[in-house]
Scaffold this active site. Structure first.
Site, PDB file in Angstrom:
ATOM      1  N   GLU A  78       0.813  -1.209   0.000  1.00  0.00           N
ATOM      2  CA  GLU A  78       0.000   0.000   0.000  1.00  0.00           C
ATOM      3  C   GLU A  78       0.855   1.272   0.000  1.00  0.00           C
ATOM      4  OE1 GLU A  78      -3.829  -1.863   2.438  1.00  0.00           O
ATOM      5  OE2 GLU A  78      -2.335  -0.673   3.518  1.00  0.00           O
TER       6      GLU A  78
ATOM      7  N   CYS B 143      -2.978  33.053  12.009  1.00  0.00           N
ATOM      8  CA  CYS B 143      -2.829  33.656  13.335  1.00  0.00           C
ATOM      9  C   CYS B 143      -2.399  32.601  14.338  1.00  0.00           C
ATOM     10  CB  CYS B 143      -4.147  34.310  13.753  1.00  0.00           C
ATOM     11  SG  CYS B 143      -3.994  35.328  15.230  1.00  0.00           S
ATOM     12  N   GLU B 144      -1.159  32.167  14.174  1.00  0.00           N
ATOM     13  CA  GLU B 144      -0.593  31.097  14.990  1.00  0.00           C
ATOM     14  C   GLU B 144       0.911  31.240  14.932  1.00  0.00           C
ATOM     15  OE1 GLU B 144      -1.185  28.006  17.568  1.00  0.00           O
ATOM     16  OE2 GLU B 144      -2.849  28.737  16.331  1.00  0.00           O
TER      17      GLU B 144
END
Length: 471
Positions: A321, A392-393
């Site tokens: 996978e 805003c971080e």
């Protein structure tokens, strides 16, 4: 420190009128996961970067930024690398399944299906995308550690193989599938107890994991399923992690899974499939050195064949996978440079018009990336900057301490290897619309996901009558 694409610094920009030169020296065309940039990355006659025969700066101007760009050549080459490696190195039947959680869209599904791969999905949304994108149901497996009844109903109605992750899956399916003319094809997932040296949050093979049955429960589970007329246990599944550069754990996994296969077949289950998961890493920065797809497949296929031969088992169909290693290098993200903040003696911040909403991996996993200025990819790096997002971080930083040429507002920044888990994990933090995505190939760009607009974000908001503004 993250650095700009170091192989490119050894390239020579072509003179005006000359044919485009490869952007990255020492390109591995057989195993794209070992490159920093897409296979089709070139320098035009003015030394500007293009992918798929299209100028990155032109893409930014036409479609806006942030913009996800996917190179069809790289994506197809990677699909073929897995398919051909499995054919070359495994003496039985095999199928690579694209782990669509890495990047799910109709276009990617259609391309992967056309290359003969299968797909794994982990939600109704991924499953519907796969089916509507043209992936045959018989080549889809449905994962998840907390599948709903509605999701399971969709899977069994469409004839998709279900990966049993826990007793809740069994209980739900026993009621949903009761009385069906044909049993549900299932794989049983268990935790193999093998750890790899990856980020804590993406280790899924060790015992303390939310995924899969405990190995000590496996016999109980298989005995129970032997008495369930609704279930046909077609195989077993295990997965040991993501962004893995080690090969030895995959040899260990083969032995563990072969022992489980002996048990399952002794209890009467056909168990024709053995799904070893994915996890092969890619090159995000110059110092990364992942194994090639061919080497990974050779080791996995050889280990499975040897473990089965030692136990005199008929070889199962080998499933794997790939997710990140299949799509990541095909993708890059374009940003437009905006403001600059210089803190003397400490740091210079260069802000762009995206960030953690279109690429949450740096703030979540402290992930590193390589980047260049699209129109000056080979220019001398004259400063060290931290590329910050617009959210805003304070932790919204895409690239910390990266060496770049002096950048001005309006310059286009290209960040490589963003094809996996960027669009898939994107959000609307600060109510910022998600980017558009384009496929590029032979000088043509096709929009495969439209850019959200601010008004789209209001589509599902409901304002109660009592809160309507007073007029």
């Amino acid at each position: 420190m993250v650095t700009s694409a170091s192989p490119a610094t050894d390239s020579v920009a072509p003179a005006a009128g000359e044919a485009a030169a490869p952007f990255e020296q020492g390109l591995d065309r057989l195993s794209p996961n070992r490159n920093l940039a897409p296979l089709s990355a070139r320098l035009d006659a003015l030394g500007r970067l293009e992918v798929g025969g299209v100028s990155l700066a032109d893409l930014a101007q036409t479609y806006g930024t942030p913009l996800y760009v996917l190179d069809e050549e790289t994506l197809r080459a990677t699909c073929r690398a897995y398919r051909q490696a499995l054919a070359a190195h495994y003496p039985g039947d095999a199928l690579a399944l694209y782990a669509s959680k890495a990047n799910s869209s109709l276009a990617i599904t259609a391309l992967v299906a056309s290359e003969g791969l299968g797909l794994d999905a982990v939600s109704a949304g991924e499953l519907l995308t796969a089916l509507q994108g043209g992936m045959p149901a018989e080549r889809i497996v449905f994962h998840g550690n907390n599948k709903s009844a509605e999701e399971l109903q969709l899977a069994i109605d469409r004839g998709v193989t279900v990966v049993l992750d826990n007793w809740n899956d069994i209980e739900l399916l026993s009621s949903l599938a009761a009385g069906r003319a044909r049993p549900v094809r299932v794989l049983v997932r268990f935790t193999p107890g093998i750890e790899c040296h990856t980020h804590e949050y993406i280790r899924t093979g060790h015992l303390d994991s939310k995924f899969g049955f405990d190995p000590d429960q496996l016999e109980t589970v298989l005995r129970h399923l032997a008495g369930c007329a609704w279930a046909r246990v077609d195989g077993l599944h295990a997965h040991i992690g993501s962004q893995i550069f080690e090969l030895e754990p995959h040899r260990d996994l083969a032995a563990v899974m072969a022992e489980a296969l002996v048990l399952a077949r002794s209890l009467g289950h056909p168990c024709g499939d053995l799904n070893v998961g994915g996890g092969l890493g890619i090159r995000y920065v110059g110092s990364d050195d992942p194994p090639s797809i061919q080497e990974w497949v050779r080791v996995v296929a050889g280990a499975v064949a040897e473990a089965c031969n030692q136990r005199q088992l008929v070889l199962p169909r080998l499933l794997c996978e790939p997710g990140r290693s299949l799509v990541a290098t095909a993708g890059l993200t374009l940003y437009t440079v905006g403001s600059r903040k210089q803190i003397p003696g400490l740091r210079t911040y260069l802000s762009v018009d995206g960030g953690m909403s279109d690429n949450p991996r740096p703030i979540t996993y402290q992930s590193l990336y390589t980047a260049v200025l699209a129109d000056r990819p080979l220019a001398e790096a004259t400063e060290v900057v931290t590329v910050a997002g617009k959210h805003c971080e304070s932790g919204d930083v895409l690239l910390r301490d990266i060496r770049l040429p002096a950048a001005a507002p309006g310059d286009v920044l290209a960040v490589f290897a963003t094809g996996a888990y960027n669009a898939a994990m994107a959000s609307n933090y600060n109510r910022i619309p998600r980017p558009a995505a384009v496929f590029v190939h032979d000088g043509v760009a096709d929009v495969v996901q439209r850019r959200e607009q601010p008004e789209d974000l209001l589509r599902y908001d409901v304002l109660p009558h009592r809160l309507l503004p007073v007029t």
